[in-house]
Design an enzyme around this catalytic site. Structure first.
Site, PDB file in Angstrom:
ATOM      1  N   LYS A  53      25.625  34.461  44.781  1.00  0.00           N
ATOM      2  CA  LYS A  53      25.024  34.105  43.488  1.00  0.00           C
ATOM      3  C   LYS A  53      24.871  32.585  43.367  1.00  0.00           C
ATOM      4  CE  LYS A  53      26.731  38.312  41.300  1.00  0.00           C
ATOM      5  NZ  LYS A  53      27.710  38.982  40.410  1.00  0.00           N
ATOM      6  N   GLN A  97      32.875  37.595  37.006  1.00  0.00           N
ATOM      7  CA  GLN A  97      32.817  38.636  38.046  1.00  0.00           C
ATOM      8  C   GLN A  97      33.887  39.702  37.770  1.00  0.00           C
ATOM      9  OE1 GLN A  97      30.424  38.592  40.335  1.00  0.00           O
ATOM     10  NE2 GLN A  97      31.084  40.406  41.432  1.00  0.00           N
ATOM     11  N   ASP A 120      24.828  39.102  32.386  1.00  0.00           N
ATOM     12  CA  ASP A 120      25.115  40.404  33.005  1.00  0.00           C
ATOM     13  C   ASP A 120      24.725  41.560  32.081  1.00  0.00           C
ATOM     14  OD1 ASP A 120      26.139  40.439  35.626  1.00  0.00           O
ATOM     15  OD2 ASP A 120      28.057  39.628  34.962  1.00  0.00           O
TER      16      ASP A 120
END
Ligand code: GUN
Length: 287
Positions: A53, A97, A120
């Site tokens: 990422k 994450q 997200d």
């Protein structure tokens, strides 16, 4: 022969649009969008994802801010960091994450992210917006799945879609996106009775159960379109490098109209959609 949907090529195309979006923001505000990536602990898979990422941000001109915290980090310390990132005008997207270490309440952490920076799409406000079709930031993998479907199907209206997998990150949001496009959606999972039969009636199969080679050739109607979200690392039989295996028995579905490969299908789209969501978040706030 089934058409193989090239996720890498579609992702490259989306990255071009994202680069243009970044350039427009720089022109308007004088600064590129900023994405904060938070990793707690040393889960090896998460380390790899986060590294990808961060690298991808550089490719499109997004400034990444990496926050690596030890596995022993307390919930309060993590919430303090989130509050700081929420208030920072140079940060437009925040990604924590998952999975988080067990002593941390992931729901509380994800729920503390400003919904406008929640690239997200995991915050309950964005989940609610998706369910009601009222905008917001959409989870990256589901968004990528829809963009891949769009390369082979013009209009989903009335099509039978079977989603295999009911996770909050993939299965449920994909079902919502398909419904929004007027598909008829059946959400199934590994415990679903008669799953092969349900799949065999589908015009579209989204395989997201995390079960290697679950979807066999006889589960697939001739002409169906298959998107394989599964990605499981399995040891190579000859002792070589581990192999990545999807949820679909790829070699058995040549009678499908189109299918995504693993790797090179959904995976590259997830990251491309994260970058695209970051530009979208930065554009919302206008700063
Ligand atoms: N872990 C596995 N997939 C994801 C994802 O899309 N976002 C985050 N934050 N963590 C993940």
């Amino acid at each position: 022969m089934a058409e193989i949907i090239d996720g890498r090529a579609v992702a490259r195309q989306l990255d071009e649009e994202t680069r243009a979006g970044v350039a427009a923001l720089v022109e308007r505000t004088g600064a590129p969008p900023g994405l904060a990536v938070v990793l707690v602990g040393n889960d090896p898979a998460s380390e790899v994802y986060v590294a990808h990422k961060i690298k991808a941000c550089a490719r499109v001109g997004i400034t990444s801010h990496e926050h690596r915290l030890p596995a022993t980090t307390g919930q309060e310390a993590l919430l303090t960091l989130i509050a700081r990132l929420n208030a920072d005008p140079t940060i437009h997207g925040i990604l924590v994450q998952v999975p988080l270490p067990e002593h941390i309440d992931a729901g509380a952490v994800l729920g503390a992210i400003d919904p406008g920076k929640d690239v997200d799409g995991f915050h309950p406000v964005n989940v609610g917006r998706l369910s009601t079709g009222t905008g917001g930031l959409v989870p990256c993998t589901p968004l990528g799945v829809m963009k891949l479907l769009d390369t082979v199907i013009d209009d989903l209206t009335g099509m039978n879609a079977v989603v295999i997998g009911k996770s909050n990150i993939v299965g449920k949001p994909i079902a919502m996106l398909l419904l929004e496009r007027e598909a008829t959606v059946t959400v199934t999972h590994i415990e679903t009775r008669g799953l092969p039969d349900l799949a065999r009636h589908a015009d579209i199969i989204i395989a997201a159960a995390g079960a290697p080679r679950l979807v066999k050739g006889y589960w697939v109607k001739p002409g169906a379109v298959i998107v394989d979200v599964g990605i499981t690392r399995v040891p190579s039989p000859d002792g070589g490098k581990d192999k990545l295996v999807g949820d679909v028995a790829f070699d058995e579905v040549q009678h499908a109209r189109a299918v995504t490969p693993v790797p090179g299908g959904v995976g590259p789209m997830t990251i491309a959609c994260l970058l695209s969501n970051t530009v979208k978040a930065a554009t919302f706030t206008g700063s």
